[in-house]
Design a protein around this motif. Structure first.
Motif, PDB file in Angstrom:
ATOM      1  N   TRP A   1      -3.156   5.753   2.769  1.00  0.00           N
ATOM      2  CA  TRP A   1      -1.692   5.858   2.637  1.00  0.00           C
ATOM      3  C   TRP A   1      -1.285   6.961   1.661  1.00  0.00           C
ATOM      4  O   TRP A   1      -0.134   7.402   1.680  1.00  0.00           O
ATOM      5  CB  TRP A   1      -1.094   4.512   2.214  1.00  0.00           C
TER       6      TRP A   1
ATOM      7  N   ASN B   1      -3.178   5.027   8.842  1.00  0.00           N
ATOM      8  CA  ASN B   1      -3.590   4.055   7.836  1.00  0.00           C
ATOM      9  C   ASN B   1      -2.910   2.713   8.067  1.00  0.00           C
ATOM     10  O   ASN B   1      -3.549   1.659   8.004  1.00  0.00           O
ATOM     11  CB  ASN B   1      -3.274   4.582   6.433  1.00  0.00           C
ATOM     12  N   LEU B   2      -1.621   2.738   8.348  1.00  0.00           N
ATOM     13  CA  LEU B   2      -0.891   1.492   8.596  1.00  0.00           C
ATOM     14  C   LEU B   2      -1.455   0.791   9.828  1.00  0.00           C
ATOM     15  O   LEU B   2      -1.682  -0.428   9.800  1.00  0.00           O
ATOM     16  CB  LEU B   2       0.605   1.774   8.762  1.00  0.00           C
TER      17      LEU B   2
ATOM     18  N   ARG C   1      -0.737   8.563   6.968  1.00  0.00           N
ATOM     19  CA  ARG C   1      -0.028   7.321   6.667  1.00  0.00           C
ATOM     20  C   ARG C   1       0.160   6.408   7.867  1.00  0.00           C
ATOM     21  O   ARG C   1      -0.040   5.199   7.764  1.00  0.00           O
ATOM     22  CB  ARG C   1       1.304   7.639   5.993  1.00  0.00           C
TER      23      ARG C   1
ATOM     24  N   ASN D   1       5.368   4.546   4.464  1.00  0.00           N
ATOM     25  CA  ASN D   1       5.741   4.816   5.847  1.00  0.00           C
ATOM     26  C   ASN D   1       7.229   4.611   6.085  1.00  0.00           C
ATOM     27  O   ASN D   1       7.859   5.417   6.762  1.00  0.00           O
ATOM     28  CB  ASN D   1       4.936   3.938   6.813  1.00  0.00           C
TER      29      ASN D   1
ATOM     30  N   SER E   1       1.190   1.062   2.040  1.00  0.00           N
ATOM     31  CA  SER E   1       1.291   1.754   3.316  1.00  0.00           C
ATOM     32  C   SER E   1       2.656   1.509   3.962  1.00  0.00           C
ATOM     33  O   SER E   1       3.291   2.438   4.463  1.00  0.00           O
ATOM     34  CB  SER E   1       0.159   1.302   4.246  1.00  0.00           C
TER      35      SER E   1
END
Length: 130
Positions: free
Chosen positions: A28, A37-38, A34, A119, A115
């Protein structure tokens, strides 16, 4: 020949699974990573919770697959936690399972919150500038 394939699979799981753990914790931080990653964190929590409903809380399919390979290579008495397994492999010390589980969940939840924040914070900033 089969043994060689198992060693390749073992190396792959060490590299990929360990890399994924670090990516889940810190991905993140990099703006281009990002969203991925989420998604990765949501898949991880999905495995732990949804698959865990049938397989046992905290179930990770990567750990399961790697442990299958390790058993075929002769490993025995593997801890339930992949993190504990890595710590033992690196240091020779097998930490307390409850401590490892608590830290794993706590750090993963913190990474998930971070995250989500990065985001969706960026989305709010972009919406205001339009």
């Amino acid at each position: 020949m089969m043994d060689f394939g198992l060693h390749i699979a073992n190396f792959f799981f060490y590299a990929f699974h360990t890399g994924l753990i670090f990516f889940n914790l810190f991905g993140w931080l990099h703006p281009r990573m990002r969203k991925l990653n989420l998604i990765s964190l949501l898949v991880t929590f999905g495995s732990w919770l949804l698959l865990g409903f049938w397989k046992g809380w905290g179930y990770c399919f990567l750990t399961d697959w790697h442990y299958q390979v390790l058993r075929l290579l002769g490993e025995r008495d593997l801890p339930s936690s992949y993190i504990a397994f890595l710590i033992e492999k690196i240091s020779g010390w097998l930490p307390n399972a409850e401590l490892v589980d608590s830290l794993t969940v706590s750090l993963a939840l913190l990474a998930l919150l971070c995250s989500f924040w990065v985001n969706f914070r960026n989305r709010k900033v972009k919406d205001k500038s339009v």
